[in-house]
Scaffold this motif. Sequence first.
Motif, mmCIF file in Angstrom:
data_model
loop_
_atom_site.group_PDB
_atom_site.id
_atom_site.type_symbol
_atom_site.label_atom_id
_atom_site.label_comp_id
_atom_site.label_asym_id
_atom_site.label_seq_id
_atom_site.Cartn_x
_atom_site.Cartn_y
_atom_site.Cartn_z
ATOM 1 N N GLY A 1 4.286 -21.318 21.973
ATOM 2 C CA GLY A 1 5.717 -21.064 21.898
ATOM 3 C C GLY A 1 6.568 -22.152 22.532
ATOM 4 N N GLY A 2 5.957 -23.027 23.301
ATOM 5 C CA GLY A 2 6.700 -24.098 23.947
ATOM 6 C C GLY A 2 7.378 -25.046 22.975
ATOM 7 N N VAL A 3 6.807 -25.202 21.772
ATOM 8 C CA VAL A 3 7.406 -26.133 20.806
ATOM 9 C C VAL A 3 8.756 -25.645 20.295
ATOM 10 C CG1 VAL A 3 5.162 -27.047 20.078
ATOM 11 C CG2 VAL A 3 6.206 -25.163 18.784
ATOM 12 N N LEU A 4 9.013 -24.348 20.411
ATOM 13 C CA LEU A 4 10.265 -23.785 19.897
ATOM 14 C C LEU A 4 11.490 -24.425 20.530
ATOM 15 C CD1 LEU A 4 9.233 -20.024 19.935
ATOM 16 C CD2 LEU A 4 9.513 -21.466 17.903
ATOM 17 N N HIS A 5 11.382 -24.841 21.776
ATOM 18 C CA HIS A 5 12.536 -25.361 22.520
ATOM 19 C C HIS A 5 13.030 -26.701 22.009
ATOM 20 C CE1 HIS A 5 11.857 -22.147 25.344
ATOM 21 N NE2 HIS A 5 10.603 -22.525 25.449
ATOM 22 N N ALA B 1 1.012 -25.997 16.624
ATOM 23 C CA ALA B 1 2.018 -25.001 17.006
ATOM 24 C C ALA B 1 3.269 -25.122 16.143
ATOM 25 C CB ALA B 1 2.379 -25.160 18.480
ATOM 26 N N LEU B 2 3.651 -26.336 15.803
ATOM 27 C CA LEU B 2 4.803 -26.507 14.907
ATOM 28 C C LEU B 2 4.543 -25.822 13.570
ATOM 29 C CD1 LEU B 2 5.733 -30.225 15.667
ATOM 30 C CD2 LEU B 2 7.066 -28.191 16.292
ATOM 31 N N ARG B 3 3.337 -26.021 13.022
ATOM 32 C CA ARG B 3 2.978 -25.350 11.757
ATOM 33 C C ARG B 3 2.969 -23.834 11.932
ATOM 34 N NH1 ARG B 3 -0.445 -29.559 11.311
ATOM 35 N NH2 ARG B 3 -2.216 -28.427 12.159
ATOM 36 N N GLU B 4 2.390 -23.368 13.032
ATOM 37 C CA GLU B 4 2.300 -21.927 13.291
ATOM 38 C C GLU B 4 3.684 -21.286 13.346
ATOM 39 O OE1 GLU B 4 1.237 -19.364 17.204
ATOM 40 O OE2 GLU B 4 -0.317 -20.756 16.534
ATOM 41 N N HIS B 5 4.663 -22.027 13.838
ATOM 42 C CA HIS B 5 6.023 -21.500 13.964
ATOM 43 C C HIS B 5 6.940 -21.957 12.824
ATOM 44 C CE1 HIS B 5 5.403 -19.588 17.831
ATOM 45 N NE2 HIS B 5 4.716 -20.656 18.193
#
Length: 116
Positions: free
Chosen positions: A46-50, A78-82
């Motif tokens: 979730g850190g990539v969301l910021h 993580a970017l792909r996951e989100h």
Amino acid sequence: MAFYDAVLHLDSGEESMAGLVLRNAANYLNGLPDEKFQLDIVANGGGVLHFSRPNPQMRQTVEELMARGVRVKLCANALREHSIPPENVWPGCQIVPAGLVEVVRLQRDGFAYIKP
């Protein structure tokens, strides 16, 4: 590698945790005014969301840290996951194939691991 090289790990989507990581980064830089070192922030989960959200204050802080030499690295997984396309990531952020692998690589290169 310099004696004070460090990596800050951000894996939370909570804004308070991102703020803590950014304050830690600024404090780290301020605490070593006469030293040469590298400070990286690695975000996964979730850190990539910021680093794609429309948050002008946080974006300005990140830009100021990067101007002082901090490297921000985001996990491609993580970017792909989100569902965050690379073009939505803030300028200056680097995308690495796997955030955890990047953390391990940095540690093997002598970086201290910091998990707020």
